[in-house]
Design a protein around this motif. Structure first.
Motif, PDB file in Angstrom:
ATOM      1  N   ASN A 230       7.027  21.343  -4.774  1.00 13.32           N
ATOM      2  CA  ASN A 230       5.730  20.929  -4.250  1.00 13.32           C
ATOM      3  C   ASN A 230       4.681  21.841  -4.887  1.00 13.32           C
ATOM      4  O   ASN A 230       4.710  23.047  -4.659  1.00 13.32           O
ATOM      5  N   PRO A 231       3.762  21.297  -5.710  1.00 11.40           N
ATOM      6  CA  PRO A 231       2.816  22.165  -6.430  1.00 11.40           C
ATOM      7  C   PRO A 231       1.880  22.931  -5.486  1.00 11.40           C
ATOM      8  O   PRO A 231       1.275  23.914  -5.885  1.00 11.40           O
ATOM      9  N   LEU A 232       1.764  22.469  -4.252  1.00 10.70           N
ATOM     10  CA  LEU A 232       0.872  23.155  -3.306  1.00 10.70           C
ATOM     11  C   LEU A 232       1.535  24.360  -2.660  1.00 10.70           C
ATOM     12  O   LEU A 232       0.852  25.259  -2.167  1.00 10.70           O
ATOM     13  N   THR A 233       2.863  24.388  -2.645  1.00  6.64           N
ATOM     14  CA  THR A 233       3.567  25.467  -1.935  1.00  6.64           C
ATOM     15  C   THR A 233       4.551  26.213  -2.822  1.00  6.64           C
ATOM     16  O   THR A 233       4.956  27.326  -2.490  1.00  6.64           O
ATOM     17  N   GLY A 234       4.978  25.620  -3.901  1.00  8.96           N
ATOM     18  CA  GLY A 234       6.032  26.215  -4.725  1.00  8.96           C
ATOM     19  C   GLY A 234       7.418  26.002  -4.132  1.00  8.96           C
ATOM     20  O   GLY A 234       8.418  26.371  -4.731  1.00  8.96           O
ATOM     21  N   GLY A 235       7.482  25.416  -2.936  1.00  6.92           N
ATOM     22  CA  GLY A 235       8.785  25.164  -2.293  1.00  6.92           C
ATOM     23  C   GLY A 235       9.399  23.857  -2.772  1.00  6.92           C
ATOM     24  O   GLY A 235       8.869  23.192  -3.672  1.00  6.92           O
TER      25      GLY A 235
ATOM     26  N   THR B 255     -11.733  18.725  -5.340  1.00  3.86           N
ATOM     27  CA  THR B 255     -12.794  17.766  -4.998  1.00  3.86           C
ATOM     28  C   THR B 255     -12.732  17.426  -3.519  1.00  3.86           C
ATOM     29  O   THR B 255     -13.029  16.318  -3.113  1.00  3.86           O
ATOM     30  N   GLY B 256     -12.284  18.387  -2.743  1.00  2.43           N
ATOM     31  CA  GLY B 256     -12.198  18.161  -1.309  1.00  2.43           C
ATOM     32  C   GLY B 256     -10.963  17.387  -0.890  1.00  2.43           C
ATOM     33  O   GLY B 256     -10.819  17.008   0.265  1.00  2.43           O
ATOM     34  N   GLN B 257     -10.051  17.156  -1.849  1.00  2.00           N
ATOM     35  CA  GLN B 257      -8.790  16.504  -1.521  1.00  2.00           C
ATOM     36  C   GLN B 257      -8.013  17.401  -0.563  1.00  2.00           C
ATOM     37  O   GLN B 257      -7.879  18.589  -0.810  1.00  2.00           O
ATOM     38  N   THR B 258      -7.540  16.864   0.507  1.00  2.00           N
ATOM     39  CA  THR B 258      -6.669  17.675   1.371  1.00  2.00           C
ATOM     40  C   THR B 258      -5.363  16.925   1.564  1.00  2.00           C
ATOM     41  O   THR B 258      -5.364  15.732   1.863  1.00  2.00           O
ATOM     42  N   TRP B 259      -4.313  17.604   1.380  1.00  2.00           N
ATOM     43  CA  TRP B 259      -2.973  17.022   1.548  1.00  2.00           C
ATOM     44  C   TRP B 259      -2.291  17.824   2.645  1.00  2.00           C
ATOM     45  O   TRP B 259      -2.027  19.011   2.472  1.00  2.00           O
ATOM     46  N   ASP B 260      -2.038  17.181   3.757  1.00  5.69           N
ATOM     47  CA  ASP B 260      -1.465  17.947   4.877  1.00  5.69           C
ATOM     48  C   ASP B 260      -0.047  17.507   5.230  1.00  5.69           C
ATOM     49  O   ASP B 260       0.479  17.841   6.275  1.00  5.69           O
ATOM     50  N   LYS B 261       0.576  16.753   4.306  1.00  8.91           N
ATOM     51  CA  LYS B 261       1.934  16.268   4.590  1.00  8.91           C
ATOM     52  C   LYS B 261       2.956  17.341   4.202  1.00  8.91           C
ATOM     53  O   LYS B 261       2.699  18.133   3.293  1.00  8.91           O
ATOM     54  N   PRO B 262       4.107  17.341   4.860  1.00  6.87           N
ATOM     55  CA  PRO B 262       5.092  18.401   4.591  1.00  6.87           C
ATOM     56  C   PRO B 262       5.970  18.118   3.371  1.00  6.87           C
ATOM     57  O   PRO B 262       7.110  18.547   3.328  1.00  6.87           O
TER      58      PRO B 262
ATOM     59  N   LEU C  95      -0.861   9.252  -7.160  1.00  7.05           N
ATOM     60  CA  LEU C  95      -0.401  10.581  -6.713  1.00  7.05           C
ATOM     61  C   LEU C  95       0.035  11.480  -7.872  1.00  7.05           C
ATOM     62  O   LEU C  95      -0.445  12.607  -7.988  1.00  7.05           O
ATOM     63  N   PRO C  96       0.899  10.997  -8.783  1.00  3.26           N
ATOM     64  CA  PRO C  96       1.203  11.871  -9.923  1.00  3.26           C
ATOM     65  C   PRO C  96      -0.011  12.123 -10.816  1.00  3.26           C
ATOM     66  O   PRO C  96      -0.136  13.206 -11.402  1.00  3.26           O
ATOM     67  N   LEU C  97      -0.916  11.129 -10.903  1.00  2.00           N
ATOM     68  CA  LEU C  97      -2.106  11.357 -11.746  1.00  2.00           C
ATOM     69  C   LEU C  97      -2.989  12.451 -11.150  1.00  2.00           C
ATOM     70  O   LEU C  97      -3.559  13.269 -11.876  1.00  2.00           O
ATOM     71  N   VAL C  98      -3.079  12.511  -9.834  1.00  2.00           N
ATOM     72  CA  VAL C  98      -3.967  13.485  -9.189  1.00  2.00           C
ATOM     73  C   VAL C  98      -3.297  14.854  -9.050  1.00  2.00           C
ATOM     74  O   VAL C  98      -3.923  15.888  -9.276  1.00  2.00           O
ATOM     75  N   TYR C  99      -2.003  14.845  -8.691  1.00  2.00           N
ATOM     76  CA  TYR C  99      -1.348  16.110  -8.330  1.00  2.00           C
ATOM     77  C   TYR C  99      -0.310  16.589  -9.341  1.00  2.00           C
ATOM     78  O   TYR C  99       0.293  17.635  -9.139  1.00  2.00           O
ATOM     79  N   GLY C 100      -0.087  15.838 -10.401  1.00  2.00           N
ATOM     80  CA  GLY C 100       1.034  16.160 -11.289  1.00  2.00           C
ATOM     81  C   GLY C 100       0.632  16.800 -12.600  1.00  2.00           C
ATOM     82  O   GLY C 100       1.326  16.633 -13.593  1.00  2.00           O
ATOM     83  N   ASN C 101      -0.483  17.547 -12.610  1.00  2.00           N
ATOM     84  CA  ASN C 101      -0.993  18.067 -13.876  1.00  2.00           C
ATOM     85  C   ASN C 101      -0.792  19.574 -14.006  1.00  2.00           C
ATOM     86  O   ASN C 101      -1.745  20.346 -13.936  1.00  2.00           O
TER      87      ASN C 101
END
Ligand code: GTQ
Length: 383
Positions: free
Chosen positions: A272-277, A228-235, A215-221
Motif C-alpha cells: 500500500n503506497p500510503l502505508t508501506g504495509g 489535491t485533497g484526495q483522501t483515502w481512508d480504506k484499510p 485508481l492505478p492512474l492516480v495512486y500507482g506512480n
C-alpha cells in the motif's frame, strides 16, 4: 494432530517425557473418570494436551503442485460445460488432499485458491463478500474487473485486488481473448472466524462510475501521490492493481543494487503506497526473481504461501521433497515447512509470484522465521 480414536492419550514423542508435559499413566479408575467427564461434556486436559500444544506448528497441509499442463485443459473444459452466470464464478478450486474435512476448501492454511476462466463477451455477476480476493492474471487480454465502480483493465502477470466487502464483477470485452487467472481468497480464515457474509448486487454488473483505470492512474506512480485533497481512508491499497512491467522493472532495479535474500532472491512486496504495509489486511503478495543458476538456502516460517511461476523453470525442495516447476505451475508451502528454491536455467531469470497469509500472522505477533543451520543451509532430499 487431533485424533479422537487414538487409544493412547499422551506422550508419543520422547521429548514429552519431561516435567511440564502430559505424562499421566491411565488406570481403570482414570478411565472411568474420563467416562464420567464425557457424560458432562468435559474431558481431562492431559489426555490431549501434547497434541493441542505441539512443540512446534504441525501443519495438516501437504506441499502440493498443480501443473498447468494438466490444469489448463480442465479449466478450458469447465468453460465448455458451464456458463459463469450459472456457476456464479466458473472456478476450478485447487484442493489440498490432506485437508481432512475440506469444509474450507483450503489450498493451504488460510488460503483458498482457484483458476478462473473467462471467454470473450462473458461476465461474472456482481457480488460482494466479507472475504477478500486477489487475482494473478496468467493469460489472456481484454479482461477487466470492476471494484466498487472502478473499472480496471487486466494484463498478463498483473496482480489485482478485490478487498473484502467491495462489490466486484469481471468480464472479458468482446474483442478480448480467453483469459485465465489465479484467484486467492481468505475464505478459510473468514469461515473459521465465522465472519463471512455474501450479497449479490441489484444488477448483473456494475456500471463503471469513474475513469477506466483511475485508481492505478492516480495512486500507482512510484512515490508520486496526489496532493489535491484526495483522501483515502480504506484499510487497503488505493492502487488496486500492480502491473507486471513495473513489478519486473522493480526487481531488475533492485538486482542492480542489492544482493537479495538468501532464501528468496530478489523479492518485492505489493504494498500500500500510503502505508508501506501489505496491500490488504488478511493476505499479502510478493514477486521474486531468482538469478540464473541461483540456488537459495532453506528457511521456514509460520504462515502459508501459494506460488505461481511467472516465467523460467526450476524446482523447490519443500519438506525435503523436490517439486519441479515451469511457467504457470502453482504450488504451496504450508506453515513451518522447510523450503528452498532453485533456478535451473543458467541464462534466464525465474519469477515466482506468491500470495500468503503473513498479514494475519504479523498482526497477531506470530510470524516466526528460522534459517536451516545444517548442511550449509540445504535440506537433505527425502527418497
Ligand atoms: O470472485 O471473489 O475463485 O467469491 C471463488 C469465490 C473467486 C470472487 C473465487 C469468489 C471469487
Amino acid at each position: 494432530m487431533s485424533n479422537d480414536t487414538k487409544p493412547s492419550t499422551y506422550a508419543v514423542d520422547a521429548r514429552d517425557d519431561v516435567l511440564g508435559r502430559a505424562r499421566v499413566i491411565d488406570n481403570d479408575e482414570l478411565l472411568s473418570f474420563y467416562k464420567e467427564l464425557e457424560a458432562h461434556s468435559a474431558n481431562a486436559f492431559w489426555r490431549r494436551a501434547n497434541e493441542i500444544e505441539p512443540w512446534e506448528p504441525e501443519t495438516r497441509y501437504s506441499p502440493t503442485i498443480w501443473r498447468y499442463k494438466e490444469m489448463r485443459p480442465l479449466v478450458v473444459k469447465s468453460s465448455e460445460l458451464v456458463k459463469p452466470e450459472e456457476a456464479g464464478r466458473r472456478v476450478i478450486v485447487l484442493v489440498n488432499d490432506s485437508d481432512p474435512g475440506r469444509q474450507n476448501s483450503a489450498a493451504v492454511g488460510w488460503l483458498f485458491s482457484g483458476l478462473q476462466i473467462m471467454l470473450p463477451g462473458e461476465i461474472t455477476p456482481a457480488h460482494r463478500h466479507t472475504a477478500s480476493a486477489q487475482r494473478f492474471i496468467m493469460e489472456g487480454g481484454g479482461a477487466y474487473t470492476v471494484v466498487d465502480g472502478h473499472q480496471i483493465e487486466l494484463g498478463q502477470y498483473d496482480y489485482v485486488l478485490t478487498p473484502g466487502k467491495c462489490w466486484h464483477d469481471h468480464g472479458v470485452f468482446d474483442h478480448g481473448q480467453v483469459s485465465i487467472w489465479q484467484d486467492g481468497l481468505d475464505i478459510p480464515l473468514m469461515n473459521s472466524l465465522e465472519t463471512n457474509f455474501y450479497e449479490v448486487y441489484p444488477e448483473n454488473i456494475q456500471k463503471p462510475a469513474f475513469t477506466t483505470n483511475d485508481l492505478p492512474l492516480v495512486y500507482g506512480n512510484a512515490g508520486l501521490l496526489p496532493n489535491t485533497g484526495q483522501t483515502w481512508d480504506k484499510p487497503y491499497s488505493p492502487m488496486m492493481i500492480y502491473r507486471w512491467k513495473e513489478t519486473q522493472d522493480a526487481l531488475f532495479n533492485l538486482a542492480k543494487c542489492e544482493p537479495g535474500s538468501p532464501y528468496d532472491g530478489q523479492i518485492v512486496k505489493f504494498s500500500n503506497p500510503l502505508t508501506g504495509g501489505w496491500a490488504m489486511q488478511t493476505m499479502g503478495a510478493q514477486m521474486q526473481m531468482l538469478a540464473p543458476g541461483q540456488h537459495c538456502k532453506a528457511h521456514r516460517h509460520t504462515g502459508n504461501v501459494m506460488y505461481n511461476c511467472a516465467g523460467g523453470e526450476g524446482y523447490s525442495v519443500i519438506g525435503g521433497k523436490r517439486f519441479d516447476w515451469q511457467e504457470h505451475d502453482i504450488f504451496c508451502v504450508p506453515s513451518w515447512v522447510w523450503h528452498e528454491h532453485v533456478n535451473l536455467s543458467s541464462s534466464e531469470q525465474a519469477f515466482l509470484f506468491t500470495f500468503n497469509d503473513f498479514p494475519v500472522m504479523q498482526a497477531l505477533g506470530v510470524f516466526i522465521e528460522e534459517a536451516l543451520q545444517t548442511n550449509n543451509g540445504h535440506q537433505a532430499l527425502k527418497p
